[in-house]
Design a protein around this motif. Structure first.
Motif, PDB file in Angstrom:
ATOM      1  N   GLU A  29     -37.622  55.751  95.346  1.00  0.00           N
ATOM      2  CA  GLU A  29     -37.321  54.703  96.318  1.00  0.00           C
ATOM      3  C   GLU A  29     -36.016  55.006  97.043  1.00  0.00           C
ATOM      4  N   ARG A  30     -35.023  55.413  96.270  1.00  0.00           N
ATOM      5  CA  ARG A  30     -33.726  55.742  96.871  1.00  0.00           C
ATOM      6  C   ARG A  30     -33.860  56.936  97.809  1.00  0.00           C
ATOM      7  N   ALA A  31     -34.668  57.904  97.448  1.00  0.00           N
ATOM      8  CA  ALA A  31     -34.892  59.071  98.308  1.00  0.00           C
ATOM      9  C   ALA A  31     -35.468  58.657  99.646  1.00  0.00           C
ATOM     10  N   GLY A  32     -36.442  57.768  99.626  1.00  0.00           N
ATOM     11  CA  GLY A  32     -37.009  57.270 100.872  1.00  0.00           C
ATOM     12  C   GLY A  32     -35.991  56.544 101.713  1.00  0.00           C
ATOM     13  N   GLU A  33     -35.124  55.768 101.072  1.00  0.00           N
ATOM     14  CA  GLU A  33     -34.082  55.047 101.796  1.00  0.00           C
ATOM     15  C   GLU A  33     -33.138  56.018 102.503  1.00  0.00           C
ATOM     16  N   LEU A  34     -32.745  57.079 101.809  1.00  0.00           N
ATOM     17  CA  LEU A  34     -31.810  58.047 102.407  1.00  0.00           C
ATOM     18  C   LEU A  34     -32.470  58.825 103.537  1.00  0.00           C
ATOM     19  N   ALA A  35     -33.747  59.176 103.370  1.00  0.00           N
ATOM     20  CA  ALA A  35     -34.458  59.900 104.429  1.00  0.00           C
ATOM     21  C   ALA A  35     -34.554  59.050 105.694  1.00  0.00           C
ATOM     22  N   ARG A  36     -34.665  57.731 105.530  1.00  0.00           N
ATOM     23  CA  ARG A  36     -34.728  56.840 106.693  1.00  0.00           C
ATOM     24  C   ARG A  36     -33.346  56.514 107.247  1.00  0.00           C
ATOM     25  N   LYS A  37     -32.342  56.524 106.387  1.00  0.00           N
ATOM     26  CA  LYS A  37     -30.988  56.133 106.795  1.00  0.00           C
ATOM     27  C   LYS A  37     -30.320  57.198 107.643  1.00  0.00           C
ATOM     28  N   TYR A  38     -30.450  58.454 107.243  1.00  0.00           N
ATOM     29  CA  TYR A  38     -29.721  59.538 107.884  1.00  0.00           C
ATOM     30  C   TYR A  38     -30.613  60.347 108.823  1.00  0.00           C
ATOM     31  N   LEU A  39     -29.971  60.968 109.779  1.00  0.00           N
ATOM     32  CA  LEU A  39     -30.680  61.828 110.723  1.00  0.00           C
ATOM     33  C   LEU A  39     -31.318  62.987 109.966  1.00  0.00           C
ATOM     34  N   LEU A  40     -32.630  63.129 110.107  1.00  0.00           N
ATOM     35  CA  LEU A  40     -33.344  64.207 109.430  1.00  0.00           C
ATOM     36  C   LEU A  40     -33.828  65.197 110.489  1.00  0.00           C
ATOM     37  N   VAL A  41     -33.294  66.398 110.408  1.00  0.00           N
ATOM     38  CA  VAL A  41     -33.597  67.463 111.363  1.00  0.00           C
ATOM     39  C   VAL A  41     -34.394  68.548 110.656  1.00  0.00           C
ATOM     40  N   ASP A  42     -35.488  68.962 111.258  1.00  0.00           N
ATOM     41  CA  ASP A  42     -36.260  70.110 110.769  1.00  0.00           C
ATOM     42  C   ASP A  42     -36.348  71.095 111.928  1.00  0.00           C
ATOM     43  N   THR A  43     -35.751  72.260 111.758  1.00  0.00           N
ATOM     44  CA  THR A  43     -35.600  73.182 112.885  1.00  0.00           C
ATOM     45  C   THR A  43     -36.808  74.064 113.166  1.00  0.00           C
ATOM     46  N   HIS A  44     -37.906  73.875 112.411  1.00  0.00           N
ATOM     47  CA  HIS A  44     -39.039  74.750 112.724  1.00  0.00           C
ATOM     48  C   HIS A  44     -40.367  74.109 112.378  1.00  0.00           C
ATOM     49  N   SER A 360     -44.611  63.959 105.889  1.00  0.00           N
ATOM     50  CA  SER A 360     -44.399  62.688 105.202  1.00  0.00           C
ATOM     51  C   SER A 360     -43.689  62.873 103.869  1.00  0.00           C
ATOM     52  N   THR A 361     -43.496  64.132 103.430  1.00  0.00           N
ATOM     53  CA  THR A 361     -43.083  64.379 102.043  1.00  0.00           C
ATOM     54  C   THR A 361     -41.615  64.771 101.868  1.00  0.00           C
ATOM     55  N   TYR A 362     -40.809  64.731 102.930  1.00  0.00           N
ATOM     56  CA  TYR A 362     -39.389  65.056 102.760  1.00  0.00           C
ATOM     57  C   TYR A 362     -38.727  64.246 101.641  1.00  0.00           C
ATOM     58  N   PRO A 363     -39.065  62.955 101.476  1.00  0.00           N
ATOM     59  CA  PRO A 363     -38.425  62.211 100.385  1.00  0.00           C
ATOM     60  C   PRO A 363     -38.634  62.820  99.005  1.00  0.00           C
ATOM     61  N   ASN A 364     -39.707  63.577  98.812  1.00  0.00           N
ATOM     62  CA  ASN A 364     -39.907  64.232  97.516  1.00  0.00           C
ATOM     63  C   ASN A 364     -38.809  65.253  97.251  1.00  0.00           C
ATOM     64  N   LEU A 365     -38.380  65.965  98.304  1.00  0.00           N
ATOM     65  CA  LEU A 365     -37.285  66.921  98.154  1.00  0.00           C
ATOM     66  C   LEU A 365     -35.967  66.184  97.923  1.00  0.00           C
ATOM     67  N   VAL A 366     -35.760  65.105  98.659  1.00  0.00           N
ATOM     68  CA  VAL A 366     -34.541  64.319  98.470  1.00  0.00           C
ATOM     69  C   VAL A 366     -34.474  63.785  97.036  1.00  0.00           C
ATOM     70  N   ALA A 367     -35.600  63.315  96.517  1.00  0.00           N
ATOM     71  CA  ALA A 367     -35.630  62.815  95.139  1.00  0.00           C
ATOM     72  C   ALA A 367     -35.244  63.902  94.145  1.00  0.00           C
ATOM     73  N   GLU A 368     -35.728  65.120  94.359  1.00  0.00           N
ATOM     74  CA  GLU A 368     -35.364  66.225  93.476  1.00  0.00           C
ATOM     75  C   GLU A 368     -33.873  66.505  93.538  1.00  0.00           C
ATOM     76  N   LEU A 369     -33.294  66.419  94.726  1.00  0.00           N
ATOM     77  CA  LEU A 369     -31.851  66.641  94.867  1.00  0.00           C
ATOM     78  C   LEU A 369     -31.055  65.526  94.193  1.00  0.00           C
ATOM     79  N   LEU A 370     -31.536  64.293  94.283  1.00  0.00           N
ATOM     80  CA  LEU A 370     -30.875  63.196  93.570  1.00  0.00           C
ATOM     81  C   LEU A 370     -30.912  63.439  92.069  1.00  0.00           C
ATOM     82  N   ARG A 371     -32.033  63.928  91.574  1.00  0.00           N
ATOM     83  CA  ARG A 371     -32.126  64.232  90.139  1.00  0.00           C
ATOM     84  C   ARG A 371     -31.155  65.336  89.742  1.00  0.00           C
ATOM     85  N   ARG A 372     -30.791  66.162  90.709  1.00  0.00           N
ATOM     86  CA  ARG A 372     -29.819  67.232  90.435  1.00  0.00           C
ATOM     87  C   ARG A 372     -28.390  66.792  90.743  1.00  0.00           C
TER      88      ARG A 372
END
Length: 399
Positions: A29-44, A360-372
């Motif tokens: 849930e927190r990962a989704g919040e951060l993905a929506r809160k901050y500018l998310l850039v994907d360069t490719h 749609s799955t960027y929050p999954n990566l954010v969640a992994e980073l939060l766990r780290r």
């Protein structure tokens, strides 16, 4: 090597006291919040070439591909760089310039169909305004310098059309630079014209992209550029030994010393040695079969062979955790200020990691980073702030 743990703040820290399932839910849930809160850039993201080959209206939900508007919103994506990709063969047959313009037309048509959802972004200022307005900013990155066709006026033309980074070469060495994929090193780095291209990109405010380049060419770009440089969709060679397409630690440090940023590619063959070797074996088997039976690429017979191969020998997909390992390595080697996301969605076929199959799955990566134990500030940087810093610096150098 994992990064040094940091204290997690607030509700997330308290959630450590909850049940394992409750904690996992809270992290997601927190990962989704951060993905929506901050500018998310994907360069490719390779949407333009995808819809050029098989058209779909990506302003709505689509059946195919990895990008469309609803999924982008679900994943928190704000700034997808649309890849203006031209194949290496387009340089030799002279089609690159026209194709690149057509692909830009496709992006402009996306905005015209849904101006309430999308807007073209040619500067960080425009991105910020569009972010506040709730629109997804479509920035343009040219993958392969073939459309420049030896003419700096063509480079200026693409700048006027909105291109804000150029990957100098692609799968083969071209008139600008040697490619990491090509055994033939025409220039042992950049061509004389390539040196002019780098200088003119600095003057125009176009980010120079060293993904796909040979090591020699990448180092030469870093020496010649008067502005920070990016690698728009590359991962770490530490995890794929011998794969020059990924960046080694020496090149990573040089990029960081220049103030640049590497954007991590999600393709499984970029992420793990096992998947990388799988594609080496698959490519060899496919070429051998095609030659033995005199089959054309894309023919029904070749498609049937490819399906049989994949059925008998399934691709060993990477995982979200293994993608995060690449981010950890950049952080430990060069620092948190020099890493971002360059997924290569719609550009790496069906090789995407488990848990990172579409935008749609960027929050999954954010969640992994939060766990780290990455902090919120760290996540803000790698989601988009690092790339935006480089873009601002390149634009300021031009001004």
């Amino acid at each position: 090597m994992p990064i040094r743990p940091r204290a997690l703040a607030g509700a997330l820290a308290l959630s450590l006291l909850a049940s394992p399932h409750g904690h996992a839910d809270r992290v997601q849930e927190r990962a989704g919040e951060l993905a929506r809160k901050y500018l998310l850039v994907d360069t490719h993201i390779d949407v333009p070439y995808r819809i050029h080959k098989h058209w779909e209206d990506v302003t709505r939900a689509t059946e195919k591909g990895e990008f469309d508007y609803p999924r982008a919103v679900a994943g928190g994506l704000n700034v997808p760089f649309m890849s203006i990709y031209t194949p290496a063969s387009s340089e030799s047959d002279g089609s690159a310039y026209a194709l690149a313009n057509t692909l830009i037309d496709h992006v402009e048509a996306m905005v015209a169909r849904a101006p309430d959802k999308f807007a073209i972004a040619t500067s960080p200022v425009e991105v910020e305004k569009q972010f506040k307005a709730g629109k997804i900013s479509l920035a343009l990155g040219m993958e392969n310098g073939a459309p420049i066709a030896g003419d700096l006026d063509k480079l200026r033309h693409f700048h006027r059309r909105g291109v804000r980074y150029v990957t100098l070469a692609h799968g083969e060495s071209n008139h600008i630079s040697d490619s990491s994929y090509d055994d033939v090193r025409l220039w042992r780095g950049l061509s004389p014209f390539g040196a002019e291209v780098v200088s003119e990109m600095n003057e125009l405010g176009i980010m120079v992209d060293i993904s796909h380049l040979s090591d020699a060419a990448a180092f030469e770009v870093l020496e010649r550029s008067s502005a920070p440089v990016i690698a728009s969709h590359s991962s770490m060679r530490k995890f794929t030994p011998g794969f020059e397409r990924n960046m080694d630690d020496k090149l990573l440090r040089a990029l960081a010393n220049k103030g640049g940023v590497v954007m991590i590619n999600f393709g499984s063959s970029f992420v793990t040695a096992k998947a990388n070797q799988y594609f080496e074996n698959y490519s060899t088997a496919r070429e051998t079969y095609a030659k033995r039976h005199a089959l054309a690429w894309g023919s029904e017979e070749m498609q049937a062979f490819e399906q049989r191969y994949r059925d008998k020998q399934p691709l060993p997909f990477a995982t979200v955790s293994e993608v995060a390992d690449h981010i950890d390595h950049v952080v430990n080697t060069a620092g948190i200020d020099h890493v971002g996301i360059g997924s290569d969605y719609d550009g790496v076929g069906d090789s995407l990691p488990i848990g990172l199959k579409d935008v749609s799955t960027y929050p999954n990566l954010v969640a992994e980073l939060l766990r780290r134990d990455y902090s919120e500030g760290d996540i803000e940087k790698l989601l988009g702030a690092n790339l935006m810093r480089v873009w601002r610096a390149v634009a300021a150098r031009a001004e």
